[in-house]
Design an enzyme around this catalytic site. Structure first.
Site, PDB file in Angstrom:
ATOM      1  N   ILE A  14      -0.465 -10.296  11.881  1.00 37.77           N
ATOM      2  CA  ILE A  14      -1.259  -9.440  12.982  1.00 37.77           C
ATOM      3  C   ILE A  14      -1.849 -10.459  14.131  1.00 37.77           C
ATOM      4  CG2 ILE A  14      -2.844  -7.905  13.190  1.00 37.77           C
ATOM      5  CD1 ILE A  14      -3.024  -7.091  10.246  1.00 37.77           C
ATOM      6  N   ALA A  84      -7.492 -15.324   7.088  1.00 37.73           N
ATOM      7  CA  ALA A  84      -7.835 -14.780   5.902  1.00 37.73           C
ATOM      8  C   ALA A  84      -6.448 -14.969   4.856  1.00 37.73           C
ATOM      9  CB  ALA A  84      -8.422 -13.194   5.761  1.00 37.73           C
ATOM     10  N   GLU A  85      -7.057 -15.226   3.700  1.00 37.54           N
ATOM     11  CA  GLU A  85      -6.067 -14.922   2.555  1.00 37.54           C
ATOM     12  C   GLU A  85      -5.646 -13.679   2.537  1.00 37.54           C
ATOM     13  OE1 GLU A  85      -4.002 -17.156   0.803  1.00 37.54           O
ATOM     14  OE2 GLU A  85      -4.822 -19.016   1.737  1.00 37.54           O
ATOM     15  N   THR A 127     -10.477  -4.623   6.383  1.00 35.13           N
ATOM     16  CA  THR A 127      -9.451  -3.620   5.724  1.00 35.13           C
ATOM     17  C   THR A 127     -10.179  -2.451   4.994  1.00 35.13           C
ATOM     18  OG1 THR A 127      -8.080  -3.695   4.075  1.00 35.13           O
ATOM     19  CG2 THR A 127      -9.374  -5.575   3.904  1.00 35.13           C
ATOM     20  N   ASP A 128      -9.016  -1.586   5.120  1.00 35.84           N
ATOM     21  CA  ASP A 128      -9.738  -0.072   4.328  1.00 35.84           C
ATOM     22  C   ASP A 128      -9.804  -0.606   2.849  1.00 35.84           C
ATOM     23  OD1 ASP A 128      -6.945  -0.621   3.681  1.00 35.84           O
ATOM     24  OD2 ASP A 128      -6.202   1.361   4.151  1.00 35.84           O
ATOM     25  N   GLU A 129      -9.050  -1.527   2.283  1.00 40.87           N
ATOM     26  CA  GLU A 129      -9.393  -1.791   0.930  1.00 40.87           C
ATOM     27  C   GLU A 129     -10.886  -1.975   0.347  1.00 40.87           C
ATOM     28  OE1 GLU A 129      -6.120  -4.314  -0.902  1.00 40.87           O
ATOM     29  OE2 GLU A 129      -4.751  -4.002   0.949  1.00 40.87           O
ATOM     30  N   TYR A 151      -9.013  -9.663  -3.725  1.00 44.21           N
ATOM     31  CA  TYR A 151      -8.695  -9.878  -2.376  1.00 44.21           C
ATOM     32  C   TYR A 151     -10.006  -8.908  -1.722  1.00 44.21           C
ATOM     33  CZ  TYR A 151      -7.064  -8.130   2.183  1.00 44.21           C
ATOM     34  OH  TYR A 151      -6.792  -7.968   3.568  1.00 44.21           O
ATOM     35  N   SER A 152      -9.960  -7.653  -1.895  1.00 46.68           N
ATOM     36  CA  SER A 152     -10.658  -6.732  -1.155  1.00 46.68           C
ATOM     37  C   SER A 152     -12.238  -7.180  -1.513  1.00 46.68           C
ATOM     38  CB  SER A 152     -10.318  -5.507  -1.633  1.00 46.68           C
ATOM     39  OG  SER A 152     -10.540  -5.069  -3.004  1.00 46.68           O
ATOM     40  N   SER A 154     -13.385 -10.115  -1.639  1.00 48.35           N
ATOM     41  CA  SER A 154     -13.740 -11.331  -0.877  1.00 48.35           C
ATOM     42  C   SER A 154     -13.895 -10.614   0.685  1.00 48.35           C
ATOM     43  CB  SER A 154     -12.461 -12.356  -0.793  1.00 48.35           C
ATOM     44  OG  SER A 154     -11.238 -11.946  -0.456  1.00 48.35           O
ATOM     45  N   LYS A 155     -12.995  -9.495   0.983  1.00 47.55           N
ATOM     46  CA  LYS A 155     -13.398  -9.203   2.350  1.00 47.55           C
ATOM     47  C   LYS A 155     -14.273  -8.152   2.524  1.00 47.55           C
ATOM     48  CE  LYS A 155     -10.771  -9.249   5.401  1.00 47.55           C
ATOM     49  NZ  LYS A 155     -10.506 -10.086   6.529  1.00 47.55           N
ATOM     50  N   PRO A 206      12.128  -3.404  -5.773  1.00 45.50           N
ATOM     51  CA  PRO A 206      11.221  -3.476  -6.850  1.00 45.50           C
ATOM     52  C   PRO A 206       9.919  -2.536  -6.639  1.00 45.50           C
ATOM     53  CG  PRO A 206      11.074  -5.532  -5.938  1.00 45.50           C
ATOM     54  CD  PRO A 206      11.887  -4.628  -5.004  1.00 45.50           C
ATOM     55  N   TYR A 208       6.377  -0.825  -7.505  1.00 41.75           N
ATOM     56  CA  TYR A 208       5.213  -0.938  -8.628  1.00 41.75           C
ATOM     57  C   TYR A 208       5.048   0.404  -9.297  1.00 41.75           C
ATOM     58  CZ  TYR A 208       3.522  -5.560  -7.377  1.00 41.75           C
ATOM     59  OH  TYR A 208       3.603  -6.948  -6.954  1.00 41.75           O
TER      60      TYR A 208
HETATM   61  N1  LIG Z   1      -1.747  -6.782   6.824  1.00 42.04           N
HETATM   62  C1  LIG Z   1      -2.535  -5.666   6.671  1.00 42.04           C
HETATM   63  O1  LIG Z   1      -1.871  -4.816   6.339  1.00 42.04           O
HETATM   64  C2  LIG Z   1      -3.737  -5.658   6.868  1.00 42.04           C
HETATM   65  C3  LIG Z   1      -4.551  -4.378   7.268  1.00 42.04           C
HETATM   66  C4  LIG Z   1      -5.881  -4.541   7.647  1.00 42.04           C
HETATM   67  C5  LIG Z   1      -6.509  -5.805   7.572  1.00 42.04           C
HETATM   68  N2  LIG Z   1      -5.903  -6.935   7.441  1.00 42.04           N
HETATM   69  C6  LIG Z   1      -6.557  -8.133   7.829  1.00 42.04           C
HETATM   70  O2  LIG Z   1      -6.039  -8.658   9.006  1.00 42.04           O
HETATM   71  C7  LIG Z   1      -6.201 -10.042   8.888  1.00 42.04           C
HETATM   72  C8  LIG Z   1      -4.828 -10.701   9.081  1.00 42.04           C
HETATM   73  O3  LIG Z   1      -3.824 -10.255   8.147  1.00 42.04           O
HETATM   74  P1  LIG Z   1      -2.276 -10.600   8.110  1.00 42.04           P
HETATM   75  O4  LIG Z   1      -1.680  -9.669   7.376  1.00 42.04           O
HETATM   76  O5  LIG Z   1      -1.921 -11.165   9.461  1.00 42.04           O
HETATM   77  O6  LIG Z   1      -2.337 -11.978   7.189  1.00 42.04           O
HETATM   78  P2  LIG Z   1      -1.480 -13.199   7.092  1.00 42.04           P
HETATM   79  O7  LIG Z   1      -1.591 -13.748   5.865  1.00 42.04           O
HETATM   80  O8  LIG Z   1      -0.221 -13.067   7.730  1.00 42.04           O
HETATM   81  O9  LIG Z   1      -2.086 -14.093   8.051  1.00 42.04           O
HETATM   82  C9  LIG Z   1      -3.521 -14.975   7.735  1.00 42.04           C
HETATM   83  C10 LIG Z   1      -3.631 -16.144   8.723  1.00 42.04           C
HETATM   84  O10 LIG Z   1      -4.735 -16.730   8.313  1.00 42.04           O
HETATM   85  C11 LIG Z   1      -4.564 -18.213   8.255  1.00 42.04           C
HETATM   86  N3  LIG Z   1      -5.574 -18.750   7.169  1.00 42.04           N
HETATM   87  C12 LIG Z   1      -6.096 -18.199   6.196  1.00 42.04           C
HETATM   88  N4  LIG Z   1      -6.948 -19.035   5.620  1.00 42.04           N
HETATM   89  C13 LIG Z   1      -7.362 -19.745   6.618  1.00 42.04           C
HETATM   90  C14 LIG Z   1      -8.656 -20.474   6.820  1.00 42.04           C
HETATM   91  N5  LIG Z   1      -9.427 -21.205   5.666  1.00 42.04           N
HETATM   92  N6  LIG Z   1      -8.796 -21.365   7.992  1.00 42.04           N
HETATM   93  C15 LIG Z   1      -7.910 -20.995   9.145  1.00 42.04           C
HETATM   94  N7  LIG Z   1      -6.965 -20.010   9.053  1.00 42.04           N
HETATM   95  C16 LIG Z   1      -6.562 -19.413   7.771  1.00 42.04           C
HETATM   96  C17 LIG Z   1      -3.188 -18.364   7.527  1.00 42.04           C
HETATM   97  O11 LIG Z   1      -2.629 -19.555   7.574  1.00 42.04           O
HETATM   98  C18 LIG Z   1      -2.437 -17.356   8.273  1.00 42.04           C
HETATM   99  O12 LIG Z   1      -1.773 -17.574   9.490  1.00 42.04           O
HETATM  100  C19 LIG Z   1      -6.810 -10.312   7.591  1.00 42.04           C
HETATM  101  O13 LIG Z   1      -8.185 -10.693   7.568  1.00 42.04           O
HETATM  102  C20 LIG Z   1      -6.505  -9.227   6.862  1.00 42.04           C
HETATM  103  O14 LIG Z   1      -7.561  -8.855   5.920  1.00 42.04           O
HETATM  104  C21 LIG Z   1      -4.664  -6.999   7.331  1.00 42.04           C
END
Ligand SMILES: NC(=O)c1ccc[n+]([C@@H]2O[C@H](COP(=O)([O-])OP(=O)(O)OC[C@H]3O[C@@H](n4cnc5c(N)ncnc54)[C@H](O)[C@@H]3O)[C@@H](O)[C@H]2O)c1
Length: 330
Positions: A14, A84-85, A127-129, A151-152, A154-155, A206, A208
């Site tokens: 994102i 984030a992870e 996140t909604d989670e 995960y949720s 930690s968020k 696959p 779940y």
């Molecule tokens: N993907 C979804 O459906 C979704 C929905 C709602 C919210 N979000 C939130 O949006 C954000 C981005 O999600 P995404 O799907 O793009 O994730 P992603 O895993 O594709 O990208 C996360 C990025 O964060 C970086 N990162 C992780 N730990 C780090 C650290 N300690 N320092 C610096 N960089 C670090 C990673 O290298 C990676 O590039 C997250 O906060 C996630 O919780 C995601």
């Protein structure tokens, strides 16, 4: 003087779209992308903007204080915090990296912003989670948090820390909570890319459990547009929900992907369910729509078609990912 916007996690799914959105929609800005380049990061997501003189990349692990301090030696005016992870299954295998990045990383960012005289705004992407599973209806912004997996959790913890810093120190933080995103650039371990990858190779998809779990899918550029509205006009200390308000069972998503590719639904196969799998998330998004005039513009059908076409066209994009400890999950 042009503003500098720090985007954390900008090499991920994102965040990379958001950087492109910023550079396309605003002329007079500088963007710093700070990312630790973990396994889900792929700098090829930004190939088309890497040469833009308004864009800079810094490899930074936000959980390391000295690296965050070095980053803030640059004059930063706004922060949009995506880093984030982000994968639930990995958090079930081991929560430590999630605590480090999502909680400690956010804490270090908040503390550094607290010391900064230049940062006027931070958007924390959540996140909604964090609300956990709901059987029916849509969750409103004031609902209590009930995360159901590491995960949720930690968020949710990082959200609470942001709100506490806004309340205690007057930090100008705004939180967005979005539903599930999909689109180009997403790591192939996530649900929609995984289904597309398997379908393209005529391999079983696959699913779940019984596949009846429901999610509200939003095309990634709609999410970016919403985040940008919140960055510009959202009220400090507030939470804004983002979503399409249309929940769909996972089995139906898998079926639609197969349908768009002209493949049989017999490719869908049952896989052992995720432990503690949340059945359904759904958000009320009226506040964002009413206050900031945002609306999603990409329908699920359009978004899925665009996403499939994008994955079909990739040849070596996957080579750009960092490697997870213990090898790739692809
Ligand atoms: N993907 C979804 O459906 C979704 C929905 C709602 C919210 N979000 C939130 O949006 C954000 C981005 O999600 P995404 O799907 O793009 O994730 P992603 O895993 O594709 O990208 C996360 C990025 O964060 C970086 N990162 C992780 N730990 C780090 C650290 N300690 N320092 C610096 N960089 C670090 C990673 O290298 C990676 O590039 C997250 O906060 C996630 O919780 C995601």
């Amino acid at each position: 003087m042009s503003r500098t916007i720090l985007v954390t996690g900008g090499a991920g799914f994102i965040g990379s779209h958001y950087i492109r959105y910023l550079l396309t929609h605003h002329r007079d800005i500088q963007v710093i992308n700070a990312d630790a380049l973990r396994y889900s990061a792929n700098l090829r997501n930004l190939d088309d903007v890497a040469g833009d003189s308004r864009y800079r990349f810094k490899q930074v692990d936000l959980s390391r204080q000295e690296e965050v301090e070095r980053l803030f030696a640059h004059r930063i005016n706004e922060v949009v915090h995506f880093a984030a992870e982000s994968h639930v299954d990995r958090s079930i295998q081991g929560a430590e990296p999630f605590i480090q990045s999502n909680l400690i990383g956010t804490y270090r960012l908040l503390e550094t912003i607290r010391q900064s005289s230049t940062v006027k705004r931070m958007i924390h992407i959540s996140t909604d989670e964090v609300y956990g599973s709901i059987c029916q209806g849509r969750t409103a912004e004031g609902a209590s948090l009930k995360p159901g997996n590491p995960y949720s959790a930690s968020k949710a913890s990082s959200d609470l820390l942001c709100l506490a810093y806004a309340n205690t120190y007057g930090l100008p933080v705004v939180i967005t909570r979005c539903t599930n995103n999909y689109g180009p650039n997403q790591h192939p371990e996530k649900f929609i890319p995984k289904m597309i990858f398997h379908a393209l190779r005529d391999r079983p998809l696959p699913l779940y459990g019984d596949g009846q779990q429901e999610r509200d899918w939003l095309y990634v550029t709609d999410h970016c547009a919403a985040v940008d509205r919140v960055r510009e006009h959202g009220r400090v200390g507030e939470v804004y929900h983002i979503g399409a308000e249309q929940t769909i069972p996972n089995r139906e998503i898998a079926g639609r992907i197969l349908d768009l590719l002209g493949k049989p639904t017999t490719l869908i196969q049952t896989a052992p369910d995720r432990p503690g799998h949340d059945f359904r998330y759904s958000l009320q998004t009226e506040k964002l729509r009413r206050e900031l005039g945002w609306m999603p513009v990409v329908s699920l059908e359009q978004g899925l078609s665009k996403t499939i076409r994008w994955y079909q066209a990739q040849t070596d994009w996957q080579q750009g990912f960092g490697q997870p400890p213990g090898g790739t999950s692809l």
